[in-house]
Every structure is written in structure tokens, then in C-alpha cells.
Design a protein around this motif. Structure first.
Motif, PDB file in Angstrom:
ATOM      1  N   ALA A 191       0.854  -1.194   0.000  1.00 49.47           N
ATOM      2  CA  ALA A 191       0.000   0.000   0.000  1.00 49.47           C
ATOM      3  C   ALA A 191       0.886   1.239   0.000  1.00 49.47           C
ATOM      4  CB  ALA A 191      -0.917   0.017   1.223  1.00 49.47           C
ATOM      5  N   ILE A 192       0.337   2.317  -0.488  1.00 57.59           N
ATOM      6  CA  ILE A 192       0.982   3.634  -0.386  1.00 57.59           C
ATOM      7  C   ILE A 192      -0.018   4.553   0.301  1.00 57.59           C
ATOM      8  CG2 ILE A 192       1.862   5.641  -1.621  1.00 57.59           C
ATOM      9  CD1 ILE A 192       2.920   3.730  -3.765  1.00 57.59           C
ATOM     10  N   VAL A 193       0.438   5.147   1.399  1.00 56.90           N
ATOM     11  CA  VAL A 193      -0.412   6.027   2.204  1.00 56.90           C
ATOM     12  C   VAL A 193       0.380   7.293   2.537  1.00 56.90           C
ATOM     13  CG1 VAL A 193      -1.732   6.244   4.344  1.00 56.90           C
ATOM     14  CG2 VAL A 193      -1.592   4.030   3.211  1.00 56.90           C
ATOM     15  N   THR A 194      -0.289   8.418   2.533  1.00 58.97           N
ATOM     16  CA  THR A 194       0.318   9.677   2.955  1.00 58.97           C
ATOM     17  C   THR A 194      -0.488  10.259   4.119  1.00 58.97           C
ATOM     18  OG1 THR A 194       1.068  11.872   2.235  1.00 58.97           O
ATOM     19  CG2 THR A 194      -0.998  11.088   1.304  1.00 58.97           C
ATOM     20  N   ALA A 195       0.137  11.145   4.844  1.00 57.43           N
ATOM     21  CA  ALA A 195      -0.561  11.860   5.917  1.00 57.43           C
ATOM     22  C   ALA A 195      -0.638  13.354   5.595  1.00 57.43           C
ATOM     23  CB  ALA A 195       0.162  11.638   7.250  1.00 57.43           C
ATOM     24  N   TRP A 196      -0.077  13.743   4.460  1.00 57.75           N
ATOM     25  CA  TRP A 196      -0.039  15.155   4.080  1.00 57.75           C
ATOM     26  C   TRP A 196      -1.423  15.671   3.683  1.00 57.75           C
ATOM     27  CZ3 TRP A 196       4.485  17.784   1.295  1.00 57.75           C
ATOM     28  CH2 TRP A 196       5.691  17.465   1.929  1.00 57.75           C
ATOM     29  N   ASN A 197      -1.640  16.944   3.948  1.00 63.42           N
ATOM     30  CA  ASN A 197      -2.795  17.701   3.452  1.00 63.42           C
ATOM     31  C   ASN A 197      -4.131  16.977   3.641  1.00 63.42           C
ATOM     32  OD1 ASN A 197      -1.017  19.765   2.560  1.00 63.42           O
ATOM     33  ND2 ASN A 197      -0.562  18.544   0.752  1.00 63.42           N
ATOM     34  N   PRO A 198      -4.479  16.628   4.882  1.00 65.75           N
ATOM     35  CA  PRO A 198      -5.740  15.926   5.107  1.00 65.75           C
ATOM     36  C   PRO A 198      -6.931  16.706   4.568  1.00 65.75           C
ATOM     37  CG  PRO A 198      -4.757  16.656   7.191  1.00 65.75           C
ATOM     38  CD  PRO A 198      -3.776  16.941   6.115  1.00 65.75           C
ATOM     39  N   GLY A 199      -7.888  15.958   4.014  1.00 72.81           N
ATOM     40  CA  GLY A 199      -9.076  16.583   3.447  1.00 72.81           C
ATOM     41  C   GLY A 199      -8.794  17.370   2.185  1.00 72.81           C
ATOM     42  N   GLY A 200      -7.595  17.201   1.608  1.00 77.37           N
ATOM     43  CA  GLY A 200      -7.240  17.952   0.408  1.00 77.37           C
ATOM     44  C   GLY A 200      -6.979  19.416   0.673  1.00 77.37           C
ATOM     45  N   VAL A 201      -6.761  19.760   1.934  1.00 74.36           N
ATOM     46  CA  VAL A 201      -6.505  21.150   2.309  1.00 74.36           C
ATOM     47  C   VAL A 201      -5.003  21.320   2.547  1.00 74.36           C
ATOM     48  CG1 VAL A 201      -6.975  22.954   4.008  1.00 74.36           C
ATOM     49  CG2 VAL A 201      -8.777  21.335   3.376  1.00 74.36           C
ATOM     50  N   PRO A 202      -4.334  22.172   1.756  1.00 74.37           N
ATOM     51  CA  PRO A 202      -2.893  22.355   1.948  1.00 74.37           C
ATOM     52  C   PRO A 202      -2.570  22.774   3.384  1.00 74.37           C
ATOM     53  CG  PRO A 202      -3.600  23.367  -0.097  1.00 74.37           C
ATOM     54  CD  PRO A 202      -4.846  22.970   0.658  1.00 74.37           C
ATOM     55  N   GLN A 203      -1.553  22.142   3.945  1.00 75.40           N
ATOM     56  CA  GLN A 203      -1.113  22.410   5.311  1.00 75.40           C
ATOM     57  C   GLN A 203       0.289  23.003   5.286  1.00 75.40           C
ATOM     58  OE1 GLN A 203      -3.129  21.664   8.142  1.00 75.40           O
ATOM     59  NE2 GLN A 203      -4.606  21.431   6.480  1.00 75.40           N
ATOM     60  N   PRO A 204       0.663  23.709   6.333  1.00 74.41           N
ATOM     61  CA  PRO A 204       2.037  24.200   6.423  1.00 74.41           C
ATOM     62  C   PRO A 204       3.013  23.008   6.419  1.00 74.41           C
ATOM     63  CG  PRO A 204       0.667  25.212   8.124  1.00 74.41           C
ATOM     64  CD  PRO A 204      -0.145  24.129   7.489  1.00 74.41           C
ATOM     65  N   SER A 205       4.175  23.219   5.886  1.00 71.42           N
ATOM     66  CA  SER A 205       5.187  22.170   5.777  1.00 71.42           C
ATOM     67  C   SER A 205       5.445  21.481   7.116  1.00 71.42           C
ATOM     68  CB  SER A 205       6.485  22.768   5.231  1.00 71.42           C
ATOM     69  OG  SER A 205       7.461  21.776   5.084  1.00 71.42           O
ATOM     70  N   ALA A 206       5.570  22.256   8.188  1.00 67.38           N
ATOM     71  CA  ALA A 206       5.860  21.676   9.503  1.00 67.38           C
ATOM     72  C   ALA A 206       4.749  20.724   9.940  1.00 67.38           C
ATOM     73  CB  ALA A 206       6.050  22.776  10.542  1.00 67.38           C
ATOM     74  N   ARG A 207       3.515  21.065   9.648  1.00 67.73           N
ATOM     75  CA  ARG A 207       2.384  20.194  10.018  1.00 67.73           C
ATOM     76  C   ARG A 207       2.406  18.910   9.187  1.00 67.73           C
ATOM     77  NH1 ARG A 207      -3.020  23.117  10.731  1.00 67.73           N
ATOM     78  NH2 ARG A 207      -2.016  23.606  12.687  1.00 67.73           N
ATOM     79  N   ASN A 208       2.704  19.025   7.886  1.00 64.45           N
ATOM     80  CA  ASN A 208       2.792  17.827   7.043  1.00 64.45           C
ATOM     81  C   ASN A 208       3.926  16.914   7.492  1.00 64.45           C
ATOM     82  OD1 ASN A 208       0.600  18.175   5.286  1.00 64.45           O
ATOM     83  ND2 ASN A 208       1.771  19.526   3.959  1.00 64.45           N
ATOM     84  N   ILE A 209       5.057  17.486   7.838  1.00 67.68           N
ATOM     85  CA  ILE A 209       6.199  16.681   8.291  1.00 67.68           C
ATOM     86  C   ILE A 209       5.864  15.971   9.594  1.00 67.68           C
ATOM     87  CG2 ILE A 209       8.566  16.832   9.176  1.00 67.68           C
ATOM     88  CD1 ILE A 209       8.964  19.072   7.015  1.00 67.68           C
ATOM     89  N   ALA A 210       5.218  16.668  10.512  1.00 71.93           N
ATOM     90  CA  ALA A 210       4.820  16.047  11.785  1.00 71.93           C
ATOM     91  C   ALA A 210       3.823  14.914  11.542  1.00 71.93           C
ATOM     92  CB  ALA A 210       4.230  17.096  12.728  1.00 71.93           C
ATOM     93  N   ALA A 211       2.873  15.124  10.641  1.00 73.94           N
ATOM     94  CA  ALA A 211       1.886  14.084  10.335  1.00 73.94           C
ATOM     95  C   ALA A 211       2.557  12.875   9.688  1.00 73.94           C
ATOM     96  CB  ALA A 211       0.803  14.648   9.423  1.00 73.94           C
ATOM     97  N   ALA A 212       3.541  13.128   8.818  1.00 75.06           N
ATOM     98  CA  ALA A 212       4.264  12.022   8.178  1.00 75.06           C
ATOM     99  C   ALA A 212       5.024  11.198   9.218  1.00 75.06           C
ATOM    100  CB  ALA A 212       5.227  12.567   7.121  1.00 75.06           C
ATOM    101  N   ARG A 213       5.608  11.863  10.193  1.00 72.46           N
ATOM    102  CA  ARG A 213       6.307  11.135  11.265  1.00 72.46           C
ATOM    103  C   ARG A 213       5.328  10.305  12.087  1.00 72.46           C
ATOM    104  NH1 ARG A 213      10.039  16.187  12.643  1.00 72.46           N
ATOM    105  NH2 ARG A 213      11.697  15.735  11.161  1.00 72.46           N
TER     106      ARG A 213
END
Length: 111
Positions: A8-30
Motif C-alpha cells: 500500500a501507499i499512504v500519505t498523511a499530508w494535506n488531510p481533506g485535500g486542504v494544503p497544510q504548512p510544511s511543519a504540520r505535514n512533516i509532523a503528520a508524516a512522522r
């Protein structure tokens, strides 16, 4: 990856298709990496302005992809077995769009 093995390929970036700040995307990816107990490798999901860091999860089951995608607010996840792939839509009723992965000819760019 072993032929016929699931992934599978899964991401945690930009939930709901709403762009997030880079720091939030990185934290979600971790957090996504910590949420998956098995082996994983970094990949890029999407392209252009929607290129997002994601994880390739070898041996993941469909229910794993659905659970993780939903947990991180994603509209879809990619699930496959061998060279077969399905875009799994994660709204209330899980929907699947199937496709076959093909290898491009590196000299002509034609599959």
C-alpha cells in the motif's frame, strides 16, 4: 517486492485535500511512520504542486491502507498486489478504482 505480494501507499499530508504548512505535514508524516508497525519505505505520492511524501508499506492489507488513510484524513490510498493496483476511495463507503501497473520503455517512453 516479491511477485504477488500485497503493498500500500499512504500519505498523511494535506488531510481533506486542504494544503497544510510544511511543519504540520512533516509532523503528520512522522506520526504515520510511527503508526505503521511493519517495514516501510519513503515514496512520493502525486506530482507537481500535489507531490506529497508518502510511505510504501510492503505486506500491508487492504484494511491497513483504509484504516491508516482514514486516520490521517486522506481521500484515498493506493493498494496493490504484485503489479495490480487499486486507488481506494476512503469516504463512508469504500470505493475502488482498479488499474494495472506497466513498465515504461526507458528509450521510447511508451509502455
Amino acid at each position: 517486492m516479491k511477485q504477488g505480494a500485497s503493498w500500500a501507499i499512504v500519505t498523511a499530508w494535506n488531510p481533506g485535500g486542504v494544503p497544510q504548512p510544511s511543519a504540520r505535514n512533516i509532523a503528520a508524516a512522522r506520526e504515520l511512520a510511527r503508526a505503521w508497525a511493519g517495514p516501510a519505505g519513503p515514496v512520493v505520492n502525486g506530482e507537481g504542486e500535489w507531490a506529497e511524501d508518502a510511505l510504501l508499506l510492503p505486506a500491508a492489507r487492504l484494511r491497513d491502507a483504509v484504516a491508516l488513510g482514514r486516520r490521517f484524513g486522506q481521500a484515498a490510498a493506493l493498494f496493490g498486489v504484485g503489479s495490480r493496483a487499486a486507488l481506494v476511495w476512503l469516504d463512508r463507503d469504500v470505493g475502488v478504482t482498479r488499474a494495472w501497473a506497466v513498465r515504461d520503455d526507458p528509450y521510447t517512453g511508451v509502455p
